[in-house]
Design a protein around this motif. Sequence first.
Motif, PDB file in Angstrom:
ATOM      1  N   PRO A  66     -33.848 -57.950  -9.044  1.00 28.49           N
ATOM      2  CA  PRO A  66     -33.558 -57.656 -10.452  1.00 28.49           C
ATOM      3  C   PRO A  66     -33.810 -58.838 -11.398  1.00 28.49           C
ATOM      4  O   PRO A  66     -34.369 -58.685 -12.477  1.00 28.49           O
ATOM      5  N   ARG A  67     -33.415 -60.040 -10.978  1.00 29.79           N
ATOM      6  CA  ARG A  67     -33.601 -61.198 -11.857  1.00 29.79           C
ATOM      7  C   ARG A  67     -35.094 -61.430 -12.134  1.00 29.79           C
ATOM      8  O   ARG A  67     -35.498 -61.711 -13.259  1.00 29.79           O
ATOM      9  N   THR A  68     -35.890 -61.307 -11.086  1.00 34.98           N
ATOM     10  CA  THR A  68     -37.332 -61.531 -11.249  1.00 34.98           C
ATOM     11  C   THR A  68     -37.948 -60.435 -12.109  1.00 34.98           C
ATOM     12  O   THR A  68     -38.821 -60.694 -12.937  1.00 34.98           O
ATOM     13  N   ALA A  69     -37.460 -59.186 -11.929  1.00 37.04           N
ATOM     14  CA  ALA A  69     -37.966 -58.079 -12.739  1.00 37.04           C
ATOM     15  C   ALA A  69     -37.659 -58.325 -14.222  1.00 37.04           C
ATOM     16  O   ALA A  69     -38.491 -58.077 -15.100  1.00 37.04           O
ATOM     17  N   ARG A  70     -36.474 -58.857 -14.476  1.00 38.32           N
ATOM     18  CA  ARG A  70     -36.085 -59.173 -15.863  1.00 38.32           C
ATOM     19  C   ARG A  70     -37.006 -60.260 -16.426  1.00 38.32           C
ATOM     20  O   ARG A  70     -37.466 -60.184 -17.562  1.00 38.32           O
ATOM     21  N   LEU A  71     -37.294 -61.287 -15.605  1.00 36.42           N
ATOM     22  CA  LEU A  71     -38.191 -62.360 -16.056  1.00 36.42           C
ATOM     23  C   LEU A  71     -39.582 -61.800 -16.332  1.00 36.42           C
ATOM     24  O   LEU A  71     -40.274 -62.230 -17.263  1.00 36.42           O
ATOM     25  N   SER A 107     -35.543 -70.646 -14.753  1.00 37.65           N
ATOM     26  CA  SER A 107     -34.608 -69.628 -14.274  1.00 37.65           C
ATOM     27  C   SER A 107     -35.046 -69.117 -12.896  1.00 37.65           C
ATOM     28  O   SER A 107     -34.237 -69.018 -11.962  1.00 37.65           O
ATOM     29  N   ARG A 132     -38.171 -69.535 -18.631  1.00 33.13           N
ATOM     30  CA  ARG A 132     -38.255 -68.482 -17.597  1.00 33.13           C
ATOM     31  C   ARG A 132     -38.592 -69.078 -16.231  1.00 33.13           C
ATOM     32  O   ARG A 132     -38.024 -68.700 -15.213  1.00 33.13           O
ATOM     33  N   TYR A 159     -44.406 -61.422 -10.490  1.00 31.11           N
ATOM     34  CA  TYR A 159     -43.998 -62.449 -11.453  1.00 31.11           C
ATOM     35  C   TYR A 159     -44.770 -63.755 -11.247  1.00 31.11           C
ATOM     36  O   TYR A 159     -45.156 -64.421 -12.208  1.00 31.11           O
ATOM     37  N   ASP A 207     -40.236 -58.772 -17.413  1.00 28.02           N
ATOM     38  CA  ASP A 207     -40.167 -58.093 -18.712  1.00 28.02           C
ATOM     39  C   ASP A 207     -40.255 -59.101 -19.861  1.00 28.02           C
ATOM     40  O   ASP A 207     -40.967 -58.901 -20.839  1.00 28.02           O
ATOM     41  N   LEU A 208     -39.498 -60.186 -19.718  1.00 29.20           N
ATOM     42  CA  LEU A 208     -39.509 -61.216 -20.772  1.00 29.20           C
ATOM     43  C   LEU A 208     -40.897 -61.835 -20.897  1.00 29.20           C
ATOM     44  O   LEU A 208     -41.349 -62.170 -21.999  1.00 29.20           O
TER      45      LEU A 208
END
Lengths: 310, 94
Positions: free
Chosen positions: A30-35, A216, A213, A125, A37-38
């Motif tokens: 999830p964290r990587t998916a969010r990155l 993170s 990013r 990513y 998106d950003l």
Amino acid sequence: MSTDDPAGRASRMPPETTPPRTAPPLTMPPRTARLMDLTRAAFCDPYEIVDWPESVGDDAQCLPDRLISIVDTGAFDALDRAGRRRLSLFECANLFSVLLHGEKAYVAGLAARIHEPATASHAEYLHALIDEENKHMYLFSQFCTRYAGGVYPDHGFPFPADGPKEETDLVFYAQALLMEEMFDHLNRAVVGDPSIDSTVRRIHQIHIDDEARHISFGRAHLEDLVERLAQTAGAGRLLAIGAYLDRYMTVMLERLANPRVYQDAGLDDAYALRRQALASEGVRSLHAAATVRSRGFLTKLGLVGPEQAA
Amino acid sequence: MTDRSPETETEADAKTAIEGWLLAHTSHPIERIAHDQDIVTGRILDSLRFVDLILLIEELSGRPVDRAGLDMNGLGLDDFRTIDAIWNRFFKTP
Ligand SMILES: [Fe+2]
Ligand SMILES: [Fe+2]
């Protein structure tokens, strides 16, 4: 052989002993998916993002005094305003060059590792990260080429890796993260000083935004790698790796004191000047400030003992 | 290939300076480094110290290691493997 030749195709089929590829599709954590998106939201065209002026630093410095390696030496005191502006241009080009060479090594190592099992779930990513680092290298090299006579050469040398792969991978990702965190400090020091040349500040700002990013990702990933290694390696091994990483930080920052820069700025005794700079209080306190955050993180991970953290 | 001509004073000085620098910067508890001793394989020099060695060679020889202002193109680890090799590669040739 034509592509619609059934026999040709059959001959390229994997042998029957190859197990069928039934593994479910990889999903990004999830964290990587969010990155990811950003990253999509921040996507930019590197060829348009900076309006390159004819020249930079005509009436402003390209780096604040605090980031100039010889700030604490008599040679700097002896420079007039124009001399300091000129020195700051070459110091800035050297900072960009050191960062570029670090990113170059990171991109090369990432490209080699990207679809390995250990990082396969992050691969989407990581492709984007490579793209962003390439954009940074483009911007830094444009600056150096347009205004400072080119990128300063890389004096690093790829030594053959030794040690087990879990360790060399950990060191690889840790070095990238440490580089990103140290330069984040330097980037912010430039952006935070309104007297600095606006093109230079723009480049540093772009870098800060993207690197947030990367940092993170890098922190979470390093945490995973350390956790995994700690299952087989003892605390002593982790501390030995940490000691190496600590030296890496020092060596990277010491590259910001470059005799070629001093020669380009017309200063004498360039090599002695570097030694003087590295021994100075100004450089020591800059190094401490640029590494404090990373040292705290390495300590938390058990790579640096509490007594070594100071 | 072995060069049997006696060392000049310049050569001896440069080699001694490099040896002294290596001894001061290695983590190995040693007091001497033979000039034909492999400093790479034995990790007397590690990759982190390498950049500083380049600067030392430049300072002592008075010329850039990357001849054309390029990266380390055309140079290999063997050019730095022993003190003798460093002398031959970066000091001896005009
Ligand atoms: Fe970057
Ligand atoms: Fe980055």
